[in-house]
Design an enzyme around this catalytic site. Structure first.
Site, PDB file in Angstrom:
ATOM      1  N   LYS A  33       0.800  -1.209   0.000  1.00 41.17           N
ATOM      2  CA  LYS A  33       0.000   0.000   0.000  1.00 41.17           C
ATOM      3  C   LYS A  33       0.842   1.273   0.000  1.00 41.17           C
ATOM      4  O   LYS A  33       0.666   2.146  -0.859  1.00 41.17           O
ATOM      5  CB  LYS A  33      -0.885  -0.063   1.236  1.00 41.17           C
ATOM      6  CG  LYS A  33      -1.675   1.146   1.536  1.00 41.17           C
ATOM      7  CD  LYS A  33      -2.388   0.907   2.850  1.00 41.17           C
ATOM      8  CE  LYS A  33      -1.393   0.730   3.979  1.00 41.17           C
ATOM      9  NZ  LYS A  33      -1.489   1.774   5.008  1.00 41.17           N
ATOM     10  N   THR A  34       1.746   1.361   0.961  1.00 39.42           N
ATOM     11  CA  THR A  34       2.566   2.562   1.067  1.00 39.42           C
ATOM     12  C   THR A  34       3.413   2.734  -0.185  1.00 39.42           C
ATOM     13  O   THR A  34       3.633   3.840  -0.665  1.00 39.42           O
ATOM     14  CB  THR A  34       3.490   2.471   2.290  1.00 39.42           C
ATOM     15  OG1 THR A  34       2.697   2.089   3.418  1.00 39.42           O
ATOM     16  CG2 THR A  34       4.142   3.797   2.571  1.00 39.42           C
ATOM     17  N   ASP A 220      -3.898   8.304   2.692  1.00 38.48           N
ATOM     18  CA  ASP A 220      -3.565   6.981   3.188  1.00 38.48           C
ATOM     19  C   ASP A 220      -4.566   6.588   4.278  1.00 38.48           C
ATOM     20  O   ASP A 220      -5.140   7.464   4.925  1.00 38.48           O
ATOM     21  CB  ASP A 220      -2.142   7.032   3.770  1.00 38.48           C
ATOM     22  CG  ASP A 220      -1.580   5.649   4.026  1.00 38.48           C
ATOM     23  OD1 ASP A 220      -2.174   4.672   3.534  1.00 38.48           O
ATOM     24  OD2 ASP A 220      -0.557   5.550   4.717  1.00 38.48           O
ATOM     25  N   GLU A 221      -4.757   5.297   4.502  1.00 40.59           N
ATOM     26  CA  GLU A 221      -5.649   4.809   5.572  1.00 40.59           C
ATOM     27  C   GLU A 221      -7.012   5.491   5.511  1.00 40.59           C
ATOM     28  O   GLU A 221      -7.531   5.958   6.533  1.00 40.59           O
ATOM     29  CB  GLU A 221      -5.024   5.055   6.949  1.00 40.59           C
ATOM     30  CG  GLU A 221      -3.617   4.519   7.118  1.00 40.59           C
ATOM     31  CD  GLU A 221      -3.556   3.046   7.468  1.00 40.59           C
ATOM     32  OE1 GLU A 221      -4.584   2.347   7.272  1.00 40.59           O
ATOM     33  OE2 GLU A 221      -2.496   2.581   7.903  1.00 40.59           O
ATOM     34  N   GLN A 256      -9.469  -3.318   7.705  1.00 41.53           N
ATOM     35  CA  GLN A 256      -8.528  -2.902   8.746  1.00 41.53           C
ATOM     36  C   GLN A 256      -8.993  -1.636   9.459  1.00 41.53           C
ATOM     37  O   GLN A 256      -8.187  -0.937  10.079  1.00 41.53           O
ATOM     38  CB  GLN A 256      -7.133  -2.681   8.159  1.00 41.53           C
ATOM     39  CG  GLN A 256      -6.460  -3.972   7.753  1.00 41.53           C
ATOM     40  CD  GLN A 256      -4.994  -3.764   7.397  1.00 41.53           C
ATOM     41  OE1 GLN A 256      -4.155  -3.553   8.248  1.00 41.53           O
ATOM     42  NE2 GLN A 256      -4.713  -3.822   6.103  1.00 41.53           N
ATOM     43  N   ARG A 607      -0.203  -9.579  10.633  1.00 47.34           N
ATOM     44  CA  ARG A 607       1.106  -9.009  10.954  1.00 47.34           C
ATOM     45  C   ARG A 607       2.211 -10.039  10.761  1.00 47.34           C
ATOM     46  O   ARG A 607       3.393  -9.698  10.701  1.00 47.34           O
ATOM     47  CB  ARG A 607       1.172  -8.540  12.419  1.00 47.34           C
ATOM     48  CG  ARG A 607       0.243  -7.413  12.830  1.00 47.34           C
ATOM     49  CD  ARG A 607       0.299  -6.249  11.922  1.00 47.34           C
ATOM     50  NE  ARG A 607      -0.765  -6.350  10.910  1.00 47.34           N
ATOM     51  CZ  ARG A 607      -0.786  -5.640   9.796  1.00 47.34           C
ATOM     52  NH1 ARG A 607       0.174  -4.803   9.527  1.00 47.34           N
ATOM     53  NH2 ARG A 607      -1.773  -5.787   8.925  1.00 47.34           N
TER      54      ARG A 607
END
Length: 735
Positions: A33-34, A220-221, A256, A607
């Site tokens: 994503k980043t 983002d997010e 998330q 994770r």
DNA sequence: CGCCTATCCTTTTTT
DNA sequence: AGGATAGGCG
């Protein structure tokens, strides 16, 4: 430029190279994503489609913003190297920046201070005192929550609605609080956003300016945005008045979304699709982090949620190891196992920092820490007190604030008598009364104060004046250094027995200031705006400072699941997987609470790169009481084929009372210390006893109260939740 | 004014 | 249980 795209998969390339239109990228955990976000920016700039000036990138944490900048400067060719003009930051950071640039239009002083949570709380307490409001009836914390929740919805006191007296009164207090902040020229966190939103919506030329400037907004997010943040984005992107080229590139993962409890609205993703008429929705589903079994578990779990946009992670990395499930007899037993296993991993070559011990709530870290400490395993606990929140640091900053702006009452209150200089509650009340009558700041009212109080307060005022005079034209770190001496802070902590660490932190504050100046010099974020002092103060409020002891050390990582979001580890232990703990019992009270808990579990699972452990205990010490726990429903929601029971050789699939069988009791003794008889519950039942109920099914008695006809027992029914049952009525049978 | 005890409150947390 | 904080007492 093409090598920017070389290492991306087709979906990632598609996302990065989308034409400048509104787009939604559904990016699963570990899907890069980043990377997509930063490459997108680099691509826009290096292909000449956008000047850095036209890019606005928004993140939720300073850490994420920093990470993005670091990656960007590595990606961009040298001629863009400095990437000057690029706006990257958190919502709060960016709003702060706009407000400082246009403080006049926003009706704020040039160097307005930012109230952090503690400041806000003390401002509210002060307000209640001034108004003579009973703080028992209106607890400051609750009032702060009320005010912030309204602001985050974009609702001012004047627009707030209340249908009962209590709410009406709270709205009045909200209005009073607004007035006080305005009078003092300060802004709390929520105010930064709301004020900036109002500035843009009321000031058309300004709005048009920014709409024309920021052709590319990247978020983002996105699933974590709240109502006000979404409206702010809408305003800037000019959805209602589409400026040519203005596009919003939103990256998020509805699975998330774990911050609904503080106002985040996943619904913003759907709203975005609809209101921005998004035609480009791209799913990033290939996971580069975990092995297949881990992803299968995550996918299976999250499918129990109803409200989803839909997404399925996959990998070509192979199945990997099974997911290990451990059942402990007690929390201590669980901790024992986890630490033993972690040591084994370290022995086999896993770096300690690649091992994460996750838990639902902070209180659970204690047992783990104890075991780690006993075993001599290095560890680091995340979360806890932040650098800029430490009292000695806040004291020093308060002096700095008074130098910048003497009318800053919050700062004034904090240090007027710290270190002690003979201004007790008496003198202070006199001063407060004078200020209230004169409708002026405490600092201003100090001048005319008569009597003994006047002398003491006068001395303090002179100290501040002297500080200001002496630090004229002096560099920021030197100012701080000087104020620590001159205010008596250093002398005070020198005389305190626990003062050494505090003194070190004060020295660290000086270093932080030095670092701040250096960074500001070559940073992309902050071209000189205002003076260094107030810039540093804003920095201290907005950036909590992740400086923590042992940061560089290679240590096992302990943190809540929330804190683990965005991180990854070779081996992950999810501990305390018990009904009532994870999912947390309080989540039952919230709308869609269980689904949020499940997303939290989803975050936890994803994770792990190679190895995942799920552990739970039958007995847990909580709030000083022993609780009897059933395994979390989240374990049952995973496909059994992926799971491998480990530990205590023949750990049963369904768990009996640890006190019932001799073998268990023996183990209990060795793990937990002294053997105790199970506590009595009324009606012939015992705490910890397995029972059956006609409607709720199987459960465990957790606690009991009352006697005879009033006797009630609390039973944990697993999926059915925790129930209080009156023994006189409930048809409970012992199992 | 400062120290000591009593009382309260415990989900998650960034800015 | 445990820690943080507020109020009371010396």
């Amino acid at each position: 430029m093409s090598d920017l795209l070389a290492q991306l998969n087709p979906q990632q390339v598609a996302a990065v190279t989308l034409p400048p239109q509104h787009a939604l990228i559904l990016a699963g955990a570990g899907s890069g994503k980043t990377r997509v976000l930063t490459t997108r920016i680099a691509w826009l700039i290096s292909t000449g489609q956008a000047s850095p000036h036209a890019v606005l990138a928004v993140t939720f944490t300073n850490k994420a913003a920093k990470e993005m900048l670091t990656r960007l400067s590595a990606m961009l060719p040298l001629q863009f190297g400095a990437a000057r003009g690029l706006w990257v930051g958190t919502f709060h950071g960016l709003c702060n920046r706009m407000l400082r640039l246009h403080h006049r239009e926003a009706a704020l002083p040039a160097a307005f201070p930012i109230l952090d949570m503690a400041d806000q709380l003390s401002a509210i307490k002060r307000l209640l005192k001034n108004l003579g409001v009973d703080d028992e009836k209106f607890p400051p914390r609750e009032l702060a929550y009320f005010i912030n929740a309204h602001k985050e919805q974009g609702i001012r006191a004047a627009q707030a609605e209340g249908y009962d007296d209590y709410t009406q009164r709270r709205i009045e207090l909200y209005a009073e609080y607004e007035a006080q902040c305005q009078r003092e020229g300060v802004a709390d966190f929520a105010e930064l956003l709301l004020r900036c939103y109002e500035l843009l919506s009321r000031n058309e030329p300004l709005r048009r300016h920014y709409q024309a400037r920021f052709c590319h907004i990247l978020v983002d997010e996105f699933q974590d945005t709240n109502a006000l943040q979404y409206r702010w984005l809408k305003l800037l992107a000019g959805v209602d008045v589409p400026a040519p080229g203005a596009s919003l590139f939103a990256v998020g993962d509805d699975d998330q979304s774990i911050y609904a409890f503080r106002g985040a609205e996943v619904g913003n993703m759907r709203a975005f699709e609809r209101e921005f008429r998004v035609e480009n929705v791209i799913r990033l589903e290939q996971n580069y982090r975990s092995f297949g079994n881990i992803l299968d578990a995550a996918n299976a779990l999250i499918q129990h949620n109803q409200a989803r946009l839909g997404k399925n992670l996959w990998t070509d990395a192979g199945a990997g190891e099974p997911i290990r499930v451990f059942a402990g007899f007690s929390d201590l037993d669980e901790a024992h196992y986890v630490v033993d296993e972690a040591r084994a991993l370290i022995r086999e070559g896993t770096p300690p920092r690649q091992i994460a011990l996750l838990y639902r709530s902070n209180a659970q870290s204690r047992v783990l820490e104890h075991q780690l400490f006993t075993a001599g395993v290095p560890y680091r606990v995340h979360g806890g007190l932040r650098f800029f929140d430490r009292q000695e640091v806040k004291h020093a900053l308060a002096y700095l604030r008074l130098i910048v702006n003497p009318d800053d009452d919050t700062a004034f209150v904090r240090v007027v008598n710290f270190p002690a200089r003979g201004i007790g509650s008496r003198s202070f009340e006199a001063l407060q009364g004078a200020a209230h009558r004169a409708n002026s700041s405490l600092y201003n009212a100090a001048a005319g104060l008569p009597g003994k109080a006047g002398v003491a307060v006068g001395n303090f005022i002179r100290l501040i004046e002297a500080l200001r005079a002496e630090t004229q034209g002096v560099s920021l770190p030197e100012v701080i250094e000087h104020l620590i001496e001159r205010s008596g802070l250093r002398a005070h902590y020198l005389g305190e027995k626990e003062g050494r660490e505090r003194l070190e932190n004060l020295d660290e504050l000086v270093s932080a200031a030095t670092r701040f100046l250096q960074e500001e010099d070559d940073t992309l974020v902050n071209p000189a705006e205002g003076d260094a002092l107030s810039a540093f103060l804003a920095h201290a409020s907005l950036e909590a400072g992740e400086h923590q002891a042992g940061e560089g050390q290679d240590a096992v990582q302990l943190m809540t699941v929330h804190a683990a979001k965005g991180l990854e580890f070779d081996a992950v232990f999810i501990t305390g997987l018990e009904q009532g703990l994870f999912p947390h019992e309080n989540s039952e009270l919230e709308r869609d609470g269980l689904e949020e808990e499940r997303r939290l579990m989803y975050v936890a699972i994803t994770r792990a790169r190679q190895r995942l452990y799920l552990t739970h205990a039958q007995t847990r010490l909580l709030h000083g009481q022993t609780r009897y726990c059933l395994p979390s429903r989240f374990i049952e929601e995973l496909p059994e084929a992926l799971l491998q029971p480990v530990g205590h050789a023949a750990a049963p699939a369904t768990y009996g009372n640890p006190y019932a069988s001799g073998a268990s009791a023996g183990r209990q003794e060795s793990a937990g210390g002294a053997e105790r008889a199970a506590p009595e519950a009324p009606g012939g039942f015992r705490i910890g006893q397995n029972v059956h109920h006609a409607k709720f099914g199987a459960g465990v008695i957790v606690s009991a109260e009352g006697h005879g006809a009033d006797a009630r027992v609390q039973v944990n029914f697993g999926k059915q939740g925790m129930k209080w049952l009156a023994l006189a009525y409930a048809k409970l049978t012992a199992v």
